[in-house]
Write a protein that holds these residues in place. Sequence first.
Motif, short mmCIF file in Angstrom:
data_model
loop_
_atom_site.label_atom_id
_atom_site.label_comp_id
_atom_site.label_asym_id
_atom_site.label_seq_id
_atom_site.Cartn_x
_atom_site.Cartn_y
_atom_site.Cartn_z
N LEU A 124 0.31 -3.01 -3.99
CA LEU A 124 0.08 -4.11 -3.06
C LEU A 124 -1.06 -5.00 -3.50
CD1 LEU A 124 0.66 -2.52 0.46
CD2 LEU A 124 2.22 -3.86 -0.94
N THR A 183 -6.50 -1.16 -1.41
CA THR A 183 -6.93 -2.52 -1.13
C THR A 183 -8.42 -2.50 -0.85
OG1 THR A 183 -6.52 -2.32 1.25
CG2 THR A 183 -4.69 -3.11 -0.11
N GLY A 229 -2.42 6.56 -2.21
CA GLY A 229 -2.12 5.23 -1.68
C GLY A 229 -1.48 4.35 -2.72
N SER A 230 -0.68 3.41 -2.27
CA SER A 230 0.05 2.51 -3.17
C SER A 230 -0.91 1.71 -4.04
CB SER A 230 0.93 1.57 -2.36
OG SER A 230 1.50 0.57 -3.18
N LYS A 231 -0.56 1.60 -5.32
CA LYS A 231 -1.34 0.81 -6.26
C LYS A 231 -0.73 -0.58 -6.48
CE LYS A 231 -2.63 4.95 -8.94
NZ LYS A 231 -2.66 5.58 -10.29
N GLN A 283 1.29 6.29 -4.50
CA GLN A 283 2.03 6.42 -3.25
C GLN A 283 2.80 7.74 -3.19
OE1 GLN A 283 4.27 2.96 -1.68
NE2 GLN A 283 6.05 4.29 -1.74
N THR A 302 8.02 -0.53 3.17
CA THR A 302 6.69 -0.54 2.56
C THR A 302 5.83 0.55 3.19
OG1 THR A 302 6.85 -2.92 2.18
CG2 THR A 302 4.65 -1.96 2.09
N ARG A 303 5.12 1.31 2.34
CA ARG A 303 4.39 2.48 2.82
C ARG A 303 2.96 2.12 3.22
NH1 ARG A 303 8.12 6.07 4.43
NH2 ARG A 303 9.91 5.79 3.06
N THR A 304 2.85 1.47 4.37
CA THR A 304 1.55 1.23 5.00
C THR A 304 1.65 1.70 6.45
OG1 THR A 304 2.05 -0.99 5.81
CG2 THR A 304 1.19 -0.83 3.56
N THR A 315 -3.77 2.62 1.29
CA THR A 315 -3.36 1.69 0.25
C THR A 315 -4.58 1.22 -0.53
OG1 THR A 315 -1.58 0.94 1.69
CG2 THR A 315 -2.13 -0.46 -0.18
#
Length: 347
Positions: A210, A180, A206-208, A236, A15-17, A178
């Motif tokens: 999560l 968030t 950033g990931s959309k 991401q 997971t890309r955090t 991310t």
Amino acid sequence: MNRDLFFAYPGDIETRTGGYGYDRRMIAALHDLGWNVEPISLGEGFPDPSMAQLANAGHILSELPDNALVLIDGLAFGIMDEWAAQESGRLKIVALVHHPLALETGLAPERRKALAARETKALAQARRVIVTSHATAAELAANYAVPTEKIAVAIPGMDPAPLSIAGGDPPLILSVGTLTHRKGHDVLIAALEKLRDLAWTCRIVGSKTLDPDVASALERQVARSSLGGRIELVGQIDDPRTEFSKADIFALASRYEGYGMVFAEALAQGLPIVGCATGAVPDVVPAGAGLLVPPDDPEAIAAALRRLLESPETRIAMADAAAIAGASLPSWRDTALVVSDALEAMP
């Protein structure tokens, strides 16, 4: 000393955090230092697992042999208080706390109180607690009853990276985090709406996935702003260093950061920074390298960005200061040595 280590984490370690990135690098760097590291996934659902998911995570760890040394990521460990109380006499438990669960943005007061109580009970069962910033160390000592002598601060490492080429026309503002609520992208977009009169573009990386609700809300916010041609929600990217290398300014309006690895990455690549004075961010970003304002204040973010956009000389001076600060950041080997020493000093 036996150098066998079980490294437990929730979900998918790819997971890309920032937290998962830290875990990946620690596993690799500890292995390079001679530790026999066995990664263990505790399954999905954390930090809000179902009863079945929580029980399964406990079962996985309870299968470890007597006296096993296990380092558990706090995203899971913070709510494994009952399991920790049952197994702390049999296993050598070490907690890795990126930031306390109760400090996540947007929690109801009752939920925040319950999480703090559970994490306090869980941490009491750990023989050592690894944290990623001095701010988190102070938080755990002050509010989670963790003795300072049990805490080791292992600041995230940094890989060598090329300095930004900068000089964009118009200047490029980069934000990485991310999608968030805690990352404050809504505040950044609101600030950019106040800068219509200036030339700039912005890429938010950033990931959309999560928090899809937040991602959708940000997309609607950009659409309402009529700045869709200037603000791009990129999604991401596996290696954002190429993004840093093309940017002129780094901006992230986080409401809280236990460390803020992307701020360190911005320093390492010589970017002037606009952020919020919250959590560990003031410890990461030196005064000369960036402008830090109160969280949840679009006007203040806009004013800081305006200052950098209107004054190339200020941007250059802060970029130079950022590069100097970035050059002094620890390597991942340095970070792993802190963790290794803490593990070897286990009672």
